[in-house]
Design a protein around this motif. Structure first.
Motif, PDB file in Angstrom:
ATOM      1  N   GLN A  55       0.837  -1.207   0.000  1.00  0.00           N
ATOM      2  CA  GLN A  55       0.000   0.000   0.000  1.00  0.00           C
ATOM      3  C   GLN A  55       0.874   1.260   0.000  1.00  0.00           C
ATOM      4  O   GLN A  55       0.608   2.204  -0.744  1.00  0.00           O
ATOM      5  N   LEU A  56       1.917   1.271   0.800  1.00  0.00           N
ATOM      6  CA  LEU A  56       2.824   2.417   0.849  1.00  0.00           C
ATOM      7  C   LEU A  56       3.554   2.605  -0.482  1.00  0.00           C
ATOM      8  O   LEU A  56       3.779   3.739  -0.918  1.00  0.00           O
ATOM      9  N   LEU A  57       3.931   1.496  -1.118  1.00  0.00           N
ATOM     10  CA  LEU A  57       4.603   1.596  -2.416  1.00  0.00           C
ATOM     11  C   LEU A  57       3.701   2.216  -3.476  1.00  0.00           C
ATOM     12  O   LEU A  57       4.179   2.938  -4.358  1.00  0.00           O
ATOM     13  N   GLY A  58       2.426   1.948  -3.397  1.00  0.00           N
ATOM     14  CA  GLY A  58       1.486   2.578  -4.320  1.00  0.00           C
ATOM     15  C   GLY A  58       1.504   4.086  -4.174  1.00  0.00           C
ATOM     16  O   GLY A  58       1.520   4.828  -5.170  1.00  0.00           O
ATOM     17  N   SER A  59       1.530   4.562  -2.938  1.00  0.00           N
ATOM     18  CA  SER A  59       1.603   6.009  -2.684  1.00  0.00           C
ATOM     19  C   SER A  59       2.935   6.578  -3.142  1.00  0.00           C
ATOM     20  O   SER A  59       2.982   7.653  -3.748  1.00  0.00           O
ATOM     21  N   LEU A  60       4.025   5.880  -2.850  1.00  0.00           N
ATOM     22  CA  LEU A  60       5.353   6.351  -3.243  1.00  0.00           C
ATOM     23  C   LEU A  60       5.480   6.396  -4.762  1.00  0.00           C
ATOM     24  O   LEU A  60       6.074   7.316  -5.321  1.00  0.00           O
ATOM     25  N   HIS A  61       4.905   5.416  -5.439  1.00  0.00           N
ATOM     26  CA  HIS A  61       4.984   5.354  -6.899  1.00  0.00           C
ATOM     27  C   HIS A  61       4.387   6.603  -7.540  1.00  0.00           C
ATOM     28  O   HIS A  61       4.880   7.094  -8.550  1.00  0.00           O
ATOM     29  N   LYS A  62       3.328   7.137  -6.933  1.00  0.00           N
ATOM     30  CA  LYS A  62       2.698   8.354  -7.459  1.00  0.00           C
ATOM     31  C   LYS A  62       3.620   9.562  -7.322  1.00  0.00           C
ATOM     32  O   LYS A  62       3.581  10.462  -8.143  1.00  0.00           O
ATOM     33  N   LEU A  63       4.445   9.566  -6.274  1.00  0.00           N
ATOM     34  CA  LEU A  63       5.344  10.693  -6.028  1.00  0.00           C
ATOM     35  C   LEU A  63       6.684  10.557  -6.745  1.00  0.00           C
ATOM     36  O   LEU A  63       7.220  11.530  -7.263  1.00  0.00           O
ATOM     37  N   ASP A  64       7.245   9.351  -6.718  1.00  0.00           N
ATOM     38  CA  ASP A  64       8.579   9.143  -7.274  1.00  0.00           C
ATOM     39  C   ASP A  64       8.682   7.696  -7.762  1.00  0.00           C
ATOM     40  O   ASP A  64       8.951   6.777  -6.970  1.00  0.00           O
ATOM     41  N   GLU A  65       8.492   7.509  -9.057  1.00  0.00           N
ATOM     42  CA  GLU A  65       8.448   6.166  -9.625  1.00  0.00           C
ATOM     43  C   GLU A  65       9.763   5.407  -9.434  1.00  0.00           C
ATOM     44  O   GLU A  65       9.769   4.229  -9.107  1.00  0.00           O
ATOM     45  N   ARG A  66      10.903   6.106  -9.637  1.00  0.00           N
ATOM     46  CA  ARG A  66      12.191   5.428  -9.506  1.00  0.00           C
ATOM     47  C   ARG A  66      12.445   5.008  -8.061  1.00  0.00           C
ATOM     48  O   ARG A  66      12.926   3.902  -7.796  1.00  0.00           O
ATOM     49  N   ALA A  67      12.093   5.854  -7.102  1.00  0.00           N
ATOM     50  CA  ALA A  67      12.271   5.498  -5.688  1.00  0.00           C
ATOM     51  C   ALA A  67      11.429   4.274  -5.338  1.00  0.00           C
ATOM     52  O   ALA A  67      11.887   3.376  -4.622  1.00  0.00           O
ATOM     53  N   ALA A  68      10.212   4.223  -5.859  1.00  0.00           N
ATOM     54  CA  ALA A  68       9.353   3.061  -5.612  1.00  0.00           C
ATOM     55  C   ALA A  68       9.953   1.802  -6.228  1.00  0.00           C
ATOM     56  O   ALA A  68       9.918   0.726  -5.628  1.00  0.00           O
ATOM     57  N   GLN A  69      10.537   1.954  -7.411  1.00  0.00           N
ATOM     58  CA  GLN A  69      11.165   0.805  -8.065  1.00  0.00           C
ATOM     59  C   GLN A  69      12.374   0.328  -7.263  1.00  0.00           C
ATOM     60  O   GLN A  69      12.611  -0.882  -7.131  1.00  0.00           O
ATOM     61  N   ILE A  70      13.123   1.251  -6.688  1.00  0.00           N
ATOM     62  CA  ILE A  70      14.276   0.883  -5.863  1.00  0.00           C
ATOM     63  C   ILE A  70      13.824   0.090  -4.641  1.00  0.00           C
ATOM     64  O   ILE A  70      14.402  -0.945  -4.308  1.00  0.00           O
ATOM     65  N   VAL A  71      12.768   0.547  -3.983  1.00  0.00           N
ATOM     66  CA  VAL A  71      12.247  -0.172  -2.816  1.00  0.00           C
ATOM     67  C   VAL A  71      11.771  -1.560  -3.235  1.00  0.00           C
ATOM     68  O   VAL A  71      12.057  -2.557  -2.565  1.00  0.00           O
ATOM     69  N   GLU A  72      11.068  -1.633  -4.344  1.00  0.00           N
ATOM     70  CA  GLU A  72      10.568  -2.918  -4.832  1.00  0.00           C
ATOM     71  C   GLU A  72      11.714  -3.883  -5.114  1.00  0.00           C
ATOM     72  O   GLU A  72      11.665  -5.053  -4.724  1.00  0.00           O
ATOM     73  N   LEU A  73      12.757  -3.398  -5.764  1.00  0.00           N
ATOM     74  CA  LEU A  73      13.902  -4.258  -6.080  1.00  0.00           C
ATOM     75  C   LEU A  73      14.658  -4.669  -4.820  1.00  0.00           C
ATOM     76  O   LEU A  73      15.125  -5.802  -4.715  1.00  0.00           O
ATOM     77  N   ARG A  74      14.777  -3.767  -3.847  1.00  0.00           N
ATOM     78  CA  ARG A  74      15.481  -4.112  -2.598  1.00  0.00           C
ATOM     79  C   ARG A  74      14.651  -5.047  -1.753  1.00  0.00           C
ATOM     80  O   ARG A  74      15.140  -6.040  -1.236  1.00  0.00           O
ATOM     81  N   TYR A  75      13.395  -4.711  -1.571  1.00  0.00           N
ATOM     82  CA  TYR A  75      12.572  -5.469  -0.636  1.00  0.00           C
ATOM     83  C   TYR A  75      12.051  -6.766  -1.232  1.00  0.00           C
ATOM     84  O   TYR A  75      12.189  -7.830  -0.633  1.00  0.00           O
ATOM     85  N   PHE A  76      11.430  -6.681  -2.397  1.00  0.00           N
ATOM     86  CA  PHE A  76      10.825  -7.878  -2.986  1.00  0.00           C
ATOM     87  C   PHE A  76      11.800  -8.659  -3.856  1.00  0.00           C
ATOM     88  O   PHE A  76      11.659  -9.857  -4.016  1.00  0.00           O
ATOM     89  N   GLY A  77      12.779  -7.969  -4.432  1.00  0.00           N
ATOM     90  CA  GLY A  77      13.765  -8.652  -5.261  1.00  0.00           C
ATOM     91  C   GLY A  77      14.981  -9.090  -4.483  1.00  0.00           C
ATOM     92  O   GLY A  77      15.699  -9.990  -4.904  1.00  0.00           O
ATOM     93  N   GLY A  78      15.244  -8.449  -3.335  1.00  0.00           N
ATOM     94  CA  GLY A  78      16.386  -8.819  -2.507  1.00  0.00           C
ATOM     95  C   GLY A  78      17.730  -8.399  -3.080  1.00  0.00           C
ATOM     96  O   GLY A  78      18.765  -8.929  -2.694  1.00  0.00           O
ATOM     97  N   TYR A  79      17.753  -7.430  -3.998  1.00  0.00           N
ATOM     98  CA  TYR A  79      18.990  -7.012  -4.638  1.00  0.00           C
ATOM     99  C   TYR A  79      19.720  -5.979  -3.792  1.00  0.00           C
ATOM    100  O   TYR A  79      19.115  -5.219  -3.041  1.00  0.00           O
ATOM    101  N   SER A  80      21.042  -5.950  -3.945  1.00  0.00           N
ATOM    102  CA  SER A  80      21.871  -4.981  -3.229  1.00  0.00           C
ATOM    103  C   SER A  80      21.804  -3.636  -3.934  1.00  0.00           C
ATOM    104  O   SER A  80      21.340  -3.529  -5.071  1.00  0.00           O
TER     105      SER A  80
END
Length: 187
Positions: A130-155
């Motif tokens: 839910q928070l990522l949905g809100s962040l995506h509206k404000l800053d798409e790249r920041a949301a993608q970074i969180v998604e890749l770190r949290y759900f993708g587990g990437y460094s």
């Protein structure tokens, strides 16, 4: 080992998949399979989730393969799409567990309730989604970074390479995203 040939092979396979070769997507996914399993294992361990690593990677593949058309153009894009698919799988699973546990959503589930490991992970996944949905509206790249770190587990270094940005830019965006998520979560 030079990663450029590996990257080129995946890019060619993805082009073949977009052109209609049904086996090319499977071959491209196989080329990054070990990396996806490592990322999923890291993430599931951090979340203390009961979801199985192999099942998560396979469910993500099914989501990607079931799509009308695969838009991935290279290895990094495929990894990013796979991270998003893993997020969707975990969110769907968390929603189902919450609905089953709480009588179809009739009772409210609070963050302070005494939860087992998998129940706490389900709440965490749903809250972050839910928070990522809100962040995506404000800053798409920041949301993608969180998604890749949290759900993708990437460094951080892996993500910077995937997104084609500098380490410094990634760290700045990561700090901004964390601050947003913490502020929103505390409200």
């Amino acid at each position: 080992m030079d990663p450029a040939p590996h990257q080129a092979d995946v890019t060619v396979l993805l082009a073949q998949a977009r052109a209609g070769d049904t086996q090319a997507l499977g071959a491209a996914y196989s080329a990054v399979y070990d990396e996806l399993k490592r990322a999923a294992r890291t993430q599931l361990r951090r979340m203390n989730d009961v979801f199985q690593t192999t099942a998560l990677v396979h469910e993500a593949y099914l989501k990607l393969a079931d799509g009308a058309s695969l838009a991935a153009v290279d290895r990094n894009h495929l990894l990013a799409l796979s991270a998003r698919a893993m997020r969707q799988v975990l969110v769907d699973d968390a929603r189902a567990r919450k609905a089953d546990k709480r009588g179809g959503g009739e009772d409210a589930l609070t963050l302070t309730a005494a939860l087992g490991g998998s129940d706490a992970a389900a709440v965490e996944v749903l809250a972050l989604d839910q928070l990522l949905g809100s962040l995506h509206k404000l800053d798409e790249r920041a949301a993608q970074i969180v998604e890749l770190r949290y759900f993708g587990g990437y460094s951080e270094l892996e993500i910077a390479g995937m997104l084609g940005i500098s380490d410094r830019t990634l760290r700045r965006d990561w700090r901004k995203a964390r601050a947003f998520l913490l502020a929103e979560r505390s409200q």
